[in-house]
Design an enzyme around this catalytic site. Structure first.
Site, PDB file in Angstrom:
ATOM      1  N   TYR A 140     -16.875 -54.309   8.045  1.00 35.44           N
ATOM      2  CA  TYR A 140     -16.841 -52.569   7.651  1.00 35.44           C
ATOM      3  C   TYR A 140     -16.227 -52.468   8.629  1.00 35.44           C
ATOM      4  CZ  TYR A 140     -20.470 -52.169   3.997  1.00 35.44           C
ATOM      5  OH  TYR A 140     -20.740 -53.092   3.189  1.00 35.44           O
ATOM      6  N   LYS A 199     -23.964 -67.154   5.701  1.00 35.96           N
ATOM      7  CA  LYS A 199     -23.184 -68.342   4.919  1.00 35.96           C
ATOM      8  C   LYS A 199     -22.637 -69.544   5.982  1.00 35.96           C
ATOM      9  CE  LYS A 199     -21.033 -68.147   1.484  1.00 35.96           C
ATOM     10  NZ  LYS A 199     -21.780 -70.109   0.092  1.00 35.96           N
ATOM     11  N   ASP A 232     -24.685 -66.434  -1.345  1.00 37.02           N
ATOM     12  CA  ASP A 232     -25.233 -67.137  -2.743  1.00 37.02           C
ATOM     13  C   ASP A 232     -26.725 -67.399  -3.486  1.00 37.02           C
ATOM     14  OD1 ASP A 232     -24.717 -69.371  -1.349  1.00 37.02           O
ATOM     15  OD2 ASP A 232     -23.119 -70.270  -2.141  1.00 37.02           O
ATOM     16  N   ASP A 256     -25.853 -55.283   1.634  1.00 35.65           N
ATOM     17  CA  ASP A 256     -25.169 -54.076   1.718  1.00 35.65           C
ATOM     18  C   ASP A 256     -25.147 -54.355  -0.473  1.00 35.65           C
ATOM     19  OD1 ASP A 256     -24.107 -51.297  -0.244  1.00 35.65           O
ATOM     20  OD2 ASP A 256     -22.406 -52.231   0.532  1.00 35.65           O
ATOM     21  N   ASP A 260     -28.690 -53.512  -3.350  1.00 36.73           N
ATOM     22  CA  ASP A 260     -28.382 -52.861  -4.851  1.00 36.73           C
ATOM     23  C   ASP A 260     -29.397 -54.227  -5.940  1.00 36.73           C
ATOM     24  OD1 ASP A 260     -27.140 -51.307  -3.956  1.00 36.73           O
ATOM     25  OD2 ASP A 260     -25.484 -50.569  -5.077  1.00 36.73           O
TER      26      ASP A 260
END
Ligand code: ATP
Length: 372
Positions: A140, A199, A232, A256, A260
């Protein structure tokens, strides 16, 4: 983790309505939360403070200094959605209030539950998971450097984006996730589990550090199991089999996106609550954005905002060891569930109730004798 402080005679909570549907859903949530607080014997003083596009119009700042100063005197606050993609970062006074507040008050943990609610149409059943997202660094660009921006335009055709990962942030978010898993295990009378999403196969150093911190913290929680999954694969398993997850802990950007996605598993963004918290303060903030497509039409679903305030009450209950706050949260959640069970639903859930009609239905369940 937030330490518990002395119980307060009254709690001061800020109200920042925000943009778009914010002025429609935030006052409804505050009104119902206040009713619930009164019934539970919790004394709350609500302090309305300017923020967002209206504050910019009146005071030349989307997050005026007077708001920030007042928030320092609050135990917590409610932030409505902000339409920050309309904010022009080249203009002074056009800050993104959400990111700025998370950073200014070190609200490092973003807790985003996704669970089925009564009578809410959904693709899956028996989903009951929480995404715990690190809130203060990662990719961010607006919050991971002290000055300037962490995205660099090297040539007109080349951008370098910097990601920050620190041991301190990884350790405290892992600690938050394990504490949460332990509480959930007690409430549900089953073993707790934390899944670290990363990851580390590609981002070997950054996500490697994150994973190592999760493992180190896990050693202090022998009662909570830890496993891990690549981001993933987590997206894949969430769609295939979301019931497999309990608490997912992850870095900022993955959190984030996955939260969602998790909201979509159980119905609508309109029912997805969240809480941002640090050691001293907490900020209730629905997962959804400002929904400009429906703003002003009176049909926004206030559930996410109401349940976010319930999360803020729960946090007050833990932080100040105050059973009245916990009880206010419980009553609020129960009243929302009862209104939904009775079939009162806004259009995002396939119903035809307006925001005001849904609010009346919840109010009637909180205070059965009150005017409908
Ligand atoms: P942002 O970038 O601020 O997250 P966005 O446009 O990506 O904004 P939202 O504003 O959350 O995302 O809107 C996504 C969709 O969900 C829109 O169609 C919107 O109308 C719908 N939506 C979001 N919140 C609600 C709500 N509380 N009630 C009903 N529909 C909602």
């Amino acid at each position: 983790m937030s330490s518990s402080g002395p119980r307060q005679a009254a709690y001061r909570l800020g109200v920042l309505k925000g943009d778009g549907i914010g002025p429609e859903v935030v006052p409804v949530a505050v009104d119902l939360a206040d009713l619930s607080a009164r019934a539970a014997g919790l004394s709350v003083e609500w302090v309305e403070l300017p923020v967002g596009l209206e504050a910019y119009g009146q005071l030349g700042d989307t997050l005026p200094q007077q708001t920030v100063e007042a928030l320092h005197g609050c135990h917590g606050w409610v932030l409505g959605p902000v339409e920050h993609h309309r904010y022009d970062p080249r203009l002074s006074g056009m800050r993104n209030p959400s990111g700025t507040l998370r950073r200014l008050f070190d609200l490092y943990a973003n807790e985003r539950p996704a669970r089925n609610l009564p009578a809410v149409p959904s693709r899956y059943e028996a989903v009951d998971l929480v995404v715990v997202r690190e809130n203060t660094e990662g990719f961010y660009a607006d919050r991971n450097v002290l000055e300037g921006d962490a995205e660099v335009l090297v040539t007109p055709d080349v951008v370098i984006s910097l990601r920050v990962v620190t041991r301190r942030a990884c350790e405290r978010i892992a600690e938050y996730a394990f504490q949460l898993a332990r509480r959930r295990a007690r409430l549900r009378a089953r073993p707790g589990r934390v899944t670290a999403v990363h990851k580390a196969n590609v981002l070997r150093r950054g996500d490697g550090l994150f994973l190592a911190c999760c493992r180190a913290v896990a050693s202090r929680y022998p009662d909570v199991a830890l496993d891990d999954v690549h981001a993933d694969a987590a997206a894949y398993f969430l769609v295939r089999d979301p019931q497999r997850y309990d608490v997912l802990v992850t870095t900022n950007l993955f959190g984030d996106i996955l939260s969602d996605q998790a909201a979509g598993l159980v119905g609508s963004l309109g029912v997805a609550p969240s809480l941002n918290s640090g050691d001293e303060h907490a900020m209730a903030q629905a997962v959804h954005g400002s929904a400009p497509d429906i703003a002003g039409s009176g049909v926004a679903n206030p559930t996410a905002e109401i349940l976010s305030v319930a999360m803020l009450f729960e946090w007050l209950g833990r932080r100040f060891d105050d059973p009245a706050a916990t009880e206010a949260a419980r009553r609020l959640e129960e009243a929302v569930g009862a209104a939904l069970s009775a079939g009162v639903r806004t259009p995002d859930l396939g119903g035809s109730a307006t925001t005001a009609e849904f609010a009346r239905a919840v109010r009637a369940r909180l205070a059965p004798g009150s005017m409908l």
